[in-house]
Structures are given as structure tokens and as C-alpha cells.
Design an enzyme around this catalytic site. Sequence first.
Site, PDB file in Angstrom:
ATOM      1  N   ASP A   1       0.839  -1.195   0.000  1.00 42.12           N
ATOM      2  CA  ASP A   1       0.000   0.000   0.000  1.00 42.12           C
ATOM      3  C   ASP A   1       0.873   1.244   0.000  1.00 42.12           C
ATOM      4  OD1 ASP A   1      -2.028   2.074   0.862  1.00 42.12           O
ATOM      5  OD2 ASP A   1      -3.266   0.297   1.117  1.00 42.12           O
TER       6      ASP A   1
ATOM      7  N   ASP B   1       3.231   2.221  -4.671  1.00 38.73           N
ATOM      8  CA  ASP B   1       2.366   3.068  -5.493  1.00 38.73           C
ATOM      9  C   ASP B   1       2.127   2.278  -6.765  1.00 38.73           C
ATOM     10  OD1 ASP B   1       1.349   4.843  -7.422  1.00 38.73           O
ATOM     11  OD2 ASP B   1       2.385   6.563  -6.543  1.00 38.73           O
ATOM     12  N   VAL B   2       0.886   1.823  -6.962  1.00 40.92           N
ATOM     13  CA  VAL B   2       0.600   0.863  -8.033  1.00 40.92           C
ATOM     14  C   VAL B   2       0.735   1.466  -9.432  1.00 40.92           C
ATOM     15  CG1 VAL B   2      -0.894  -0.586  -6.605  1.00 40.92           C
ATOM     16  CG2 VAL B   2      -1.900   1.333  -7.906  1.00 40.92           C
TER      17      VAL B   2
ATOM     18  N   TYR C   1     -14.615   6.178 -13.584  1.00 43.96           N
ATOM     19  CA  TYR C   1     -14.739   4.970 -12.768  1.00 43.96           C
ATOM     20  C   TYR C   1     -15.398   3.848 -13.569  1.00 43.96           C
ATOM     21  CZ  TYR C   1     -15.281   2.199  -8.517  1.00 43.96           C
ATOM     22  OH  TYR C   1     -15.194   1.212  -7.571  1.00 43.96           O
TER      23      TYR C   1
ATOM     24  N   LYS D   1     -13.246   0.439 -14.447  1.00 42.39           N
ATOM     25  CA  LYS D   1     -13.649  -0.856 -13.895  1.00 42.39           C
ATOM     26  C   LYS D   1     -14.119  -1.811 -14.993  1.00 42.39           C
ATOM     27  CE  LYS D   1     -12.638  -0.275  -9.583  1.00 42.39           C
ATOM     28  NZ  LYS D   1     -11.572  -1.091  -8.956  1.00 42.39           N
TER      29      LYS D   1
ATOM     30  N   THR E   1     -17.123   0.697   3.736  1.00 39.29           N
ATOM     31  CA  THR E   1     -15.722   1.057   3.888  1.00 39.29           C
ATOM     32  C   THR E   1     -15.614   2.583   3.810  1.00 39.29           C
ATOM     33  OG1 THR E   1     -15.189   1.061   1.521  1.00 39.29           O
ATOM     34  CG2 THR E   1     -15.038  -1.064   2.677  1.00 39.29           C
TER      35      THR E   1
END
Length: 261
Positions: free
Chosen positions: A41, A69-70, A161, A165, A198
Amino acid sequence: MATRGARVAGKKAFITGGAGGLGSAMARRLAEEGAKVTLADIDLDGAKAVAAGIDAAWGAGTAFALPLDVTHEDQWTYALEEADAAMGGISVLVHNAGISRGGNIEQLSFEDWKLVMSVNVDSVFLGTKHALKYLRQNQPGSIINISSIAGLIAAHNSPAYNASKAGVWLLSKGIALHCAKQGLDVRSNSIHPTFIDTPILDPIRQMFGKDEADAKLGRQIPLGHIGQPDDIANAVLYLASDESKFMTGAELKLDGGISAM
């Protein structure tokens, strides 16, 4: 100490976004059932805290935390190499890290569009590209990509988004076919949640208050309520385990019935 399960005994899982609500739930659930886990993460302190809790429950050396950091390829290669050394291999890859930016097609900035695509889609490309050499060495393997019901059903105000996705959904299938074509026992599937309890819901909860916000979101779901992190973690557990050994290129819709309408 509680009794530890064995549904994923011997598995070694690498989870992005491991400090967050979903990632931490996934890591805990996999560890409960016998896996070693690495939580990667950008929030390293958060990942370390989750890993420490898992080690306290199941013993030192069960969980590890790494910075990632992806969106950066060099950080992927470093984190995967470190995780492979720490766990003695990688057999499960969970692409969980993701973000959203609001605004309709006219309002959304190009910078936000590119950022969402980079975090949500580029990360799956980079992670899979560099993790496959480790998954090859630890077959059977499983790649689990967290998409969204928003990757299958569009909205008027979520172009980045939705598109990102949807990209994760179809990329998961392409990865599955690639692995099968290569003769690898490495599966790739996607999970498509709806609203889950979440911190990602914090903006709407701050706007309406938690109870009203949760009720408002729940009214959009046939089952009448939002989901819990363990609902997603249990799906990750199934896909990580050999129970799903004949499932690849598929999607699990955990949406309370939204997609059935």
C-alpha cells in the site's frame, strides 16, 4: 489463539491496497484460512498495522507490509521481489487498490481521468505483467481483480470509474486466456461489488449523515442494504483457494441483486 482454518493453507498472497477496508479484510480472511499475506500500500504505516494484527493472531511471519504506489512500474518490481523473498513465493495476486473521481463527461478533468485509469487499470497490467514469473513458480496460482458493478452498469456522472472498472473486467478475461494458452495453472477472475461499508462511502456519509446515507444507498439494492467487507473477502478466499480450480475468465457479482434488474 483461535483455531486456524486450512482452505488456503500454503498459499502466498500479495494484496494491493492492503491498508484499506477491503484489502485488510481480505488479508485477515486469507490468513485465517492458512495463507501467508503481503499487504502492499502507499500507506505503509496502515499496512504495517494490519500486518501486525494478523501476526498477533496467527504468529510472526504470517503477514508482511511493503510500500507500493501501483502506478509506478519500478515499485511493482521491487515489491514483488521483496514479497517473494519474504513469503517464499507468490501464488495469489489480488489487485484491490482503486480510486474514483466524480464529475460527468463535461466536468471531469483530463488529469483526473488519467489518474483513475492509472490507478485502476494500469496497476492490473503492471502487477500481472511482473507477477506472472512468480506465479509460474508457485502453481496453482490465482489472479483476483477487484472491479465493480460500476464496470458492468454505467452511471451519468462516473465516466472514469465506469470505464476503468470495465477495463479491469475485460483485462481479467484476457489474462485468463493468456495463462490458459501458455499452459499455466494460473487463473484470472474479477469481483464486482456494489456499495460496501468502507471509508470509500465517507463523502456521501458526510453529506447526509451515516444512517441516512446508508439507507439511501440501500434503497438502490434489491436486498435492501449495503455490503460488508467480509462479503468481498469471502469471495477472494474462494477464488484464492483450489475450490475454484475450474473457474477462470469469470466474474463474481456481489451487488445485492442490482445487476438482475
